[in-house]
Write a protein that holds these residues in place. Structure first.
Motif, short mmCIF file in Angstrom:
data_model
loop_
_atom_site.label_atom_id
_atom_site.label_comp_id
_atom_site.label_asym_id
_atom_site.label_seq_id
_atom_site.Cartn_x
_atom_site.Cartn_y
_atom_site.Cartn_z
N PRO A 40 -84.64 23.90 5.69
CA PRO A 40 -84.51 22.94 4.60
C PRO A 40 -85.66 23.13 3.61
O PRO A 40 -86.84 23.13 3.99
CB PRO A 40 -84.59 21.58 5.32
N ILE A 41 -85.30 23.32 2.37
CA ILE A 41 -86.29 23.53 1.33
C ILE A 41 -86.50 22.22 0.60
O ILE A 41 -85.53 21.60 0.15
CB ILE A 41 -85.78 24.58 0.32
N GLN A 42 -87.73 21.83 0.48
CA GLN A 42 -87.97 20.52 -0.14
C GLN A 42 -87.93 20.61 -1.66
O GLN A 42 -87.38 19.73 -2.32
CB GLN A 42 -89.30 19.97 0.34
N ILE A 57 -82.98 38.76 11.63
CA ILE A 57 -83.76 39.16 10.45
C ILE A 57 -83.60 38.12 9.35
O ILE A 57 -84.54 37.85 8.59
CB ILE A 57 -83.35 40.56 9.99
N THR A 58 -82.41 37.52 9.23
CA THR A 58 -82.25 36.46 8.24
C THR A 58 -83.22 35.33 8.49
O THR A 58 -83.84 34.79 7.57
CB THR A 58 -80.81 35.90 8.28
N LYS A 59 -83.35 35.00 9.77
CA LYS A 59 -84.29 33.92 10.11
C LYS A 59 -85.70 34.28 9.64
O LYS A 59 -86.38 33.48 9.01
CB LYS A 59 -84.31 33.72 11.62
N LEU A 60 -86.10 35.50 9.95
CA LEU A 60 -87.43 35.95 9.53
C LEU A 60 -87.56 35.86 8.04
O LEU A 60 -88.52 35.31 7.49
CB LEU A 60 -87.65 37.40 9.97
N LYS A 61 -86.56 36.39 7.34
CA LYS A 61 -86.63 36.48 5.89
C LYS A 61 -86.78 35.10 5.25
O LYS A 61 -87.72 34.85 4.50
CB LYS A 61 -85.35 37.17 5.38
N TYR A 62 -85.85 34.21 5.60
CA TYR A 62 -85.89 32.93 4.91
C TYR A 62 -87.02 32.04 5.43
O TYR A 62 -87.55 31.20 4.71
CB TYR A 62 -84.54 32.22 5.00
N GLY A 63 -87.42 32.26 6.68
CA GLY A 63 -88.56 31.54 7.19
C GLY A 63 -89.80 31.89 6.39
O GLY A 63 -90.57 31.01 5.96
N PHE A 113 -80.05 29.67 1.13
CA PHE A 113 -81.01 30.15 2.11
C PHE A 113 -80.40 30.36 3.49
O PHE A 113 -80.96 29.96 4.50
CB PHE A 113 -82.18 29.17 2.19
N GLN A 114 -79.26 30.99 3.51
CA GLN A 114 -78.69 31.32 4.81
C GLN A 114 -77.62 32.40 4.57
O GLN A 114 -77.32 32.75 3.43
CB GLN A 114 -78.09 30.08 5.47
N THR A 115 -77.07 32.93 5.65
CA THR A 115 -76.01 33.92 5.47
C THR A 115 -74.77 33.21 4.93
O THR A 115 -74.59 32.01 5.14
CB THR A 115 -75.64 34.57 6.82
#
Ligand code: ATP
Ligand code: ATP
Ligand code: MG
Ligand code: MG
Lengths: 706, 706
Positions: free
Chosen positions: A359-361, A62-68, A377-379
């Protein structure tokens, strides 16, 4: 000390019915029981690991989904100048999860709040914390911690795993579920506090083993923090339990990562594998120095958290206020993250080696990414891993410093909220941040010497911070060694941890002990306060003592049960005030002890007899029946007694414990304490020189002296 | 049970003089004492490590000389056909060392024989093993084990390190040496059995830490095997102690190997560093199978060793016979080695990677060496390393098998000889041999699959064999993990160890427990035998009880001390047969307890008074004086009393323990046992319903029930 907590009965109750039952046991039934124990322990390990896997996989996915999802918006909005959008989205998603986490705990099962380690500790110490091991608690804990982590709060999922393991153990070992209302009719011999405690110790170890993939660390944690009573025979079962748990976790997570049948899955080392880094004698002072810093920060953290908790207890009492506070903290956390990402423009080139999911630019140039955003942006677990393993140049000291201050403040505020949350990961993360700062400083000073590895110092910092907060040493060292797969740093870690603990202890207690004290839990420390040989048992005992006779009128028993709230009653031989030997303070010659719960069951079963000398013809209520009621004893509601019943007698002789532990009234407090603590007693009867009852000592009497 | 062993006094003795002294203590004096404890523990760690280093360096250097010398002769004689020469030389050198080792122990200090671990265990359990911690014992142990290893016997130096650590701890913590006859006058507060025990626990941990370079393993070993009483506060000091020890060892050995100031010296991992080897789920059955084999071989080994020990006790009693046996074993060992080298022509090419100090060519071609000779021409430790790390092709299965059979037989014969010797390394070595065989088999079967690494299986085999012999699990797993630097195999190791232990336990006890039983040491197990709720305290107690009055005639005290050998005497209030309440079995109302040693000191100090009511004017003998005599109490030789003194009185009231532990005579054996064991008591007085003395229970009464 709160009076709402009752104690557990750890002493074997050597009544006549018990002795009769045990005389029927054969060696082969004992062997069977022994094997059953191992089997139960096996399943405890497996189930605990499965729960841990479920939480882990949910969080990761879910973290992947969220931050993606958020990354897409940010990337778009940086150019289109609509950054409020991803901010609001982030806020919305996080608050949503935080809200669920908080509602679950606040309205569902308040005992599932916090890390659960202090409560498990108290349980193992002998305190009956209500609803601690219910199925509902387990569910709320597991689901709650998943949501808290998904809400992006400064929490970890490791502490709650210990509680989950304990709940699994308590549940599985009983072979029944009162919540679901079924009873397999098996494992009846384990339905007593003492057996249950042993399983719970194993479950707690399995919890740590599953949380960190650290089986030896689990056993040590159970030993160092949890268990108040220890015995070699238990060690092996606990060891087995945490081993099974680690195995299962390994197999399942390996399969999840596509390596079915493999076992050396590195993901078990959830802080990433450390290569062997050399260290020299010259670094020892640095380690000690970091230990001191960690101890100081830890003590400050605990002190702040203490004040926040006190404030909370006074002003945040209603349920909705608790939920609201969680939402506020969540908003602050997200905002802090967003502001940091927005303001700090810490751009780094994105190398192929960087292991960053999103990675956020932001305002960085193409091919670069915002290193601060990567931290948020991660756990938290992934951030710890990043601080441990990123290349020396990845993080800007200033942004790491800012992150540290923000995060430690948030963690301090978050811990103690009405959500289930652990302190391990936040402490490690903030420690890793300042540790990395130290490492970066050394790296620059020495111009990149091999030993001045910022990752190594991040690890030392993390250990030191957690040591300063939780005051765990041995087990923590082992856990960190096991999760980082690095042994060569072992000595350094131990030195830092021990220093942090010793420094912290100069100021205040560890955070878990603080929680225990705040909650008013009557936990007994390891030994009595020093310098109290002058205090005697008779100075601290409760009197007058409420006593009963061996064969007592039902009406008297009823009125005693209704009028007092004591849990145990000494039984005397003579009439109350016949005052043998003329001792005015005595309540009669001691013949035994009976528990309130037993009296209630006897009343419920109406095991009455008509004559005051008792009746031998009537078969006594069996132990089977007593076990049937365990652990929820009947209440008076619904019990009705006719006048005839009230005037008949209750023959307690088959059920009483004929040799309760006693202490002479001149015994000193340390001796009394030692007896009570080492044997895990519940009632200690104070007697005079003639073995007559003069007073009563229980847990709460002693817990006042610390 | 042998009556030569007395117990230690672990209870604090709460007499009036003690209470008065402790009431004078201030919090700051307590802090000082606390700090002193840490300082003492620090020095214990350092000294233990220094002793370990000395032994280690001596063994390494002299071994090099020995085998270097022999190699020269062999190389010469193979061509000149005079192989009897090096054989005789080998025999001569080895027997010389073995002779010294044996004479040192047999004539010097018999208590230094064997591994010392069983004795340390007993000491920690509460048995006063005479001369266990003398300076002379320490010297004999250290020098003796060096010579045994140099004699080429199948022994290790690790077990004796535990004993050495314990002896260092017991010596240093007292601030005096009775053997050398000096007294620094410091650390007087630690001169009692209880404090000493805590230090000894730390010393034992430091010993393991120094022997294996495994600080965590040390703590766990101390916990799992050694200590019978445990408490969280102690953990941290033990932890510190073994950490300091490992540190010191690391620093010194690094310096010895020319890396001054370095700390990550690999030599600490004395079984060589294992790389990460993957393992799959499919290997689990193999591990379990190996665990079963190890358990079976271990049980067989223990059984054989038991019979050999029984034989030895009956037929090898005189000192010279003991020395002779050592010489015989040494000759057999050397001969076996030589015959194997001579007969088995296992030639391997000598690669540059081979890490062999003295490759023997024997009948091999040039550029090759005899692989069997390599196994014998080094310390057992080095052979273990070789089996763990050599390339798959290095060893011929047949010669490894032969080596295993020979070695396991030799080890079994050697353990228990009158030399100081450990069983760890021989067990690991023989286990590594058969483990490697299994590994080689798998390697051929799978045609060299990555997971079928013979070195890995050698490790598993070693663990399993040692687990089967010593029945140590948790700590052994940690020690092996620490010494091989490999974590990924941890789970496999644990599984094997646990299986080996469980299988072995089906047949007999671990070798240490067997030693304890054979020596008739009254060690108390962890819990009482099951199914004995029917036995009551009054069934097992000793009676009649020898009692004294609170103020007693000197002549009575003297005659009681001379006529009985009891170590403690209940004090009664009334005259012996005034028989209060008419209980014929009672010996009077209990007022306290006094120890034989205290009576002796009081007699020696002539603390008499003339009136039977006692004298208040005379200042009592101070605790200071009692401590002065500790631990060697005065004997009657040289004590003379005039007739006047004999008829005066001894007022025991200031010195007696007014609240000794008692147990009601109807209490069951488990309850009595539990009380005695959990509190580490020495005397338990059995009382009747009126608190009158009816019997006495001591260690030997209970040790019979196991
Ligand atoms: N039979 C008794 N007569 C008089 N006082 C008692 C008796 N039993 C307990 N007390 C005292 O009353 C207080 C509360 O009793 P209670 O039995 O609830 O003990 P407690 O300390 O709460 O321990 P528990 O956890 O077992 O309930 C304690 O201070 C105890 O010393
Ligand atoms: N005062 C006493 N009167 C009668 N019997 C006693 C007395 N003290 C001890 N005994 C019994 O005499 C035997 C030997 O006494 P001793 O005091 O040597 O005990 P022990 O079991 O050897 O323990 P310790 O190690 O303390 O010497 C034991 O069986 C004990 O029960
Ligand atoms: Mg209560
Ligand atoms: Mg004795």
């Amino acid at each position: 000390l709160s009076s709402q907590f009752e104690s557990l009965d750890y002493e074997p109750w050597e009544s006549r019915v018990f002795k009769e039952e045990s005389s029927k046991k054969t060696p082969s039934s004992l062997t069977k029981q022994g094997i059953t124990r191992w089997v139960v322990v096996f399943f405890i390990g497996v189930c605990t690991a499965l729960i841990a896997c479920t939480i882990d996989i949910c969080v990761v996915e879910i973290t992947k989904l969220k931050y993606g999802f958020l990354k897409k918006y940010i990337d778009k909005c940086v150019t289109e100048n609509c950054l409020y959008m991803p901010y609001l989205l982030w806020l919305g998603i996080s608050c949503g999860f935080a809200f669920i986490a908080s509602v679950l705990v606040t309205y569902g099962e308040p005992v599932a709040a916090g890390s659960g380690i202090p409560l498990v500790k108290c349980y193992l110490n002998g305190i009956n914390v209500h609803r601690l091991h219910r199925l509902k608690t387990l569910f709320v804990k597991a689901a709650g911690v998943t949501c808290s982590v998904l809400g992006g709060l400064a929490v970890g999922k490791e502490g709650p795993m210990v509680h989950s393991g304990a709940a699994v153990a308590a549940g599985l070992s009983q072979g029944k579920s009162t919540s679901l209302g079924f009873d397999f009719g098996i494992l009846k011999e384990f339905r007593c506090d003492q057996e249950k405690r042993d399983f719970v110790t194993g479950g707690a170890a399995a919890g740590v083993a599953a949380a960190f993939g650290a089986p030896i660390g689990g056993v040590l944690f159970s030993l160092e923090e949890g268990s108040s009573f220890w015995n070699q025979n238990m060690t092996w079962r606990i060891f087995f339990c945490s081993m099974v748990s680690a195995f299962t976790l390994n197999v399942v997570l390996s399969a999840y990562h596509g390596q079915i049948g493999q076992l050396a899955y590195d993901g078990l080392l959830n802080f990433g594998k450390f290569p062997d880094i050399p260290f020299t004698l010259l670094e020892l002072p640095i380690f000690i120095g970091m230990g001191i810093i960690g101890g100081l920060i830890g003590a400050l953290f605990n002190q702040m958290n203490y004040h926040i908790s006190v404030f909370r207890r006074r002003f945040i009492v209603s349920r909705w206020a608790k939920v609201l506070e969680v939402i506020v903290v969540c908003c602050v956390t997200v905002t802090a993250g967003f502001v940091m990402i927005y303001c700090v423009n810490d751009c780094k080139p994105l190398g192929p080696k960087d292991d960053i999911d999103f990675p956020i630019q932001m305002f960085c140039e193409d091919g670069q990414f915002n290193a601060v955003a990567a931290m948020w942006f991660q756990t938290p677990e992934a951030s710890v891993r990043a601080l441990f393993h990123d290349q020396p140049g990845t993080h800007n000291p200033l942004s790491v410093g800012l992150f540290f201050i923000t995060y430690v403040f948030l963690a301090c505020w978050t811990y103690g909220l009405s959500i289930s949350s652990g302190i391990f990961i936040p402490a490690l993360l903030s420690g890793a941040a300042w540790g990395r700062l130290v490492g970066l400083g050394l790296y620059r000073l020495t111009e990149g010497a091999a030993w001045a590895d910022p990752g190594k110092y991040a690890l030392i910092g993390a250990a030191s911070q957690l040591g300063g907060i939780a005051r765990v040493t041995l087990s923590l060292a082992v856990i960190l060694i096991e999760t980082t797969g690095n042994l060569s740093l072992g000595l350094g870690l131990m030195l830092t941890l021990l220093t942090a603990k010793l420094v912290g202890d100069c100021f205040n207690a560890g955070i878990y002990d603080m929680n225990v004290q705040l909650a008013g839990l009557p936990m007994l420390p390891w030994s009595s306060p020093p310098l109290c040989y002058g205090t005697q048992a008779r100075d601290i005992m409760s009197k007058p003592v409420v006593v009963l006779r061996e064969v007592e009128r039902v009406s008297t028993v009823l009125s005693v049960l209704e009028e007092t709230r004591h849990q145990g009653f000494p039984l005397i031989f003579e009439n109350r005030f016949s005052g043998s030997q003329g001792n005015q303070n005595s309540f009669g010659m001691l013949r035994g002890l009976i528990l309130r719960s037993q009296l209630k069951i006897l009343l419920k079963e109406k095991a009455f007899c008509s004559s005051p000398t008792g009746s031998a013809s009537q078969p006594p209520v069996s132990l089977e029946t007593f076990r049937m009621y365990y652990p929820r004893y009947p209440t008076f509601q619904g019990m009705h007694f006719t006048e005839e019943e009230r005037s008949s007698y209750l023959d307690l002789r088959p059920y009483l414990n004929p040799t309760p532990y006693t202490v002479p009234m001149h015994a000193s407090l340390p001796r009394t304490f030692q007896l009570f603590r080492a044997l895990g007693l519940r009632h200690l009867i104070v007697t005079d020189d003639n073995n007559e009852v003069v007073g009563m000592i229980t847990r709460k009497t002693l817990a006042r002296y610390r």
